[in-house]
Design a protein around this motif. Structure first.
Motif, short mmCIF file in Angstrom:
data_model
loop_
_atom_site.label_atom_id
_atom_site.label_comp_id
_atom_site.label_asym_id
_atom_site.label_seq_id
_atom_site.Cartn_x
_atom_site.Cartn_y
_atom_site.Cartn_z
N LEU A 48 6.29 -1.56 18.54
CA LEU A 48 6.67 -0.80 17.36
C LEU A 48 5.90 0.52 17.39
N PRO A 49 6.59 1.65 17.30
CA PRO A 49 5.89 2.94 17.35
C PRO A 49 4.78 3.02 16.30
N LEU A 50 3.68 3.65 16.66
CA LEU A 50 2.50 3.70 15.81
C LEU A 50 2.81 4.27 14.42
N GLN A 51 3.62 5.31 14.35
CA GLN A 51 3.96 5.89 13.05
C GLN A 51 4.74 4.88 12.20
N GLN A 52 5.68 4.18 12.80
CA GLN A 52 6.45 3.17 12.07
C GLN A 52 5.54 2.01 11.65
N PHE A 53 4.66 1.61 12.54
CA PHE A 53 3.68 0.56 12.25
C PHE A 53 2.85 0.97 11.03
N ALA A 54 2.35 2.20 11.03
CA ALA A 54 1.54 2.69 9.92
C ALA A 54 2.33 2.71 8.62
N MET A 55 3.60 3.06 8.69
CA MET A 55 4.43 3.09 7.49
C MET A 55 4.65 1.68 6.93
N HIS A 56 4.80 0.70 7.80
CA HIS A 56 4.92 -0.69 7.34
C HIS A 56 3.65 -1.12 6.61
N VAL A 63 2.78 -2.01 -2.23
CA VAL A 63 3.33 -3.18 -2.93
C VAL A 63 2.20 -4.09 -3.39
N LEU A 64 1.18 -4.27 -2.58
CA LEU A 64 0.04 -5.11 -2.96
C LEU A 64 -0.66 -4.53 -4.19
N ALA A 65 -0.87 -3.22 -4.21
CA ALA A 65 -1.54 -2.58 -5.36
C ALA A 65 -0.71 -2.74 -6.64
N VAL A 66 0.59 -2.48 -6.55
CA VAL A 66 1.46 -2.63 -7.73
C VAL A 66 1.52 -4.09 -8.16
N LYS A 82 0.73 -11.55 -3.36
CA LYS A 82 0.37 -11.53 -1.94
C LYS A 82 1.59 -11.75 -1.06
N LEU A 83 2.48 -12.65 -1.48
CA LEU A 83 3.69 -12.90 -0.68
C LEU A 83 4.58 -11.66 -0.64
N ALA A 84 4.73 -10.98 -1.76
CA ALA A 84 5.55 -9.76 -1.79
C ALA A 84 4.98 -8.72 -0.83
N PRO A 98 15.84 -2.67 -1.32
CA PRO A 98 16.81 -3.78 -1.38
C PRO A 98 16.13 -5.13 -1.59
N TYR A 99 15.00 -5.34 -0.94
CA TYR A 99 14.25 -6.59 -1.10
C TYR A 99 13.86 -6.81 -2.56
N LEU A 100 13.29 -5.79 -3.18
CA LEU A 100 12.87 -5.92 -4.57
C LEU A 100 14.06 -6.10 -5.51
N ALA A 101 15.17 -5.44 -5.20
CA ALA A 101 16.38 -5.61 -6.02
C ALA A 101 16.90 -7.05 -5.93
N TYR A 102 16.97 -7.57 -4.70
CA TYR A 102 17.40 -8.96 -4.54
C TYR A 102 16.41 -9.93 -5.19
#
Length: 167
Positions: A48-56, A63-66, A82-84, A98-102
């Motif tokens: 996985l490209p480093l930039q994409q990895f960092a974005m994940h 999400v953890l903070a919220v 924690k699961l989210a 989409p995940y949060l909407a579902y």
């Protein structure tokens, strides 16, 4: 063989999280840690490209903070928070909305269903199962991890991780 295992790791872990929340109203820290470590292993394995990895990772941290803010307000459970976050680590920014909407949709349906069932007297034959009695108890919470897991599995096939593994 290894890519097949990696491909199914996420949905199997999510199914375990859902069943754990259903039967115990808990989502194990070990399972969340396993999901997190699993992401790092898979991300490295698929290059996985480093930039994409960092974005994940950034997405999961947001999400953890919220989610922990919602936990502090007693709106969701700690395991759900924690699961989210672990789920969005796998999904990244592209699939988090989409995940949060579902999750909201499935969680709403789950909540309504449980509240309706709680209004019906519990059959004594079912009451002997501790998890059924707990689900039926009006003072008990809602096992929202089920909705989070089903939502994660629903959008997983559209994620960058899945696409790279399935290629």
């Amino acid at each position: 063989m290894m890519s097949t295992i990696a491909l199914f790791f996420f949905p199997v872990a999510m199914a375990i999280a859902a069943s754990s929340d259903l039967f115990t109203m808990r989502i194990s820290n070990k399972l969340v840690l396993l999901l997190t470590v699993g992401f790092f292993i898979v991300a490295i394995a698929i290059n996985l490209p480093l930039q994409q990895f960092a974005m994940h990772v950034l997405c999961a941290l947001i999400v953890l903070a919220v989610a922990f803010g919602l936990f502090a307000l007693r709106l969701i459970g700690g395991g759900d928070a924690k699961l989210a976050a672990a789920t969005t680590l796998w999904l990244g920014f592209g699939m988090t909305l989409p995940y949060l909407a579902y999750a909201a949709l499935f969680g709403g349906v789950l909540t309504i269903l449980i509240l309706v069932v709680r209004g019906i007297p519990l059959n004594p034959a079912l009451a002997r199962f501790g998890w059924v009695a707990r689900l039926h108890n009006k003072r008990s919470g809602i096992p929202y991890g089920i909705a989070l897991a089903v939502a994660g599995i629903t959008v997983y096939s559209n994620s960058a991780i899945f696409e790279r593994l399935a290629a």
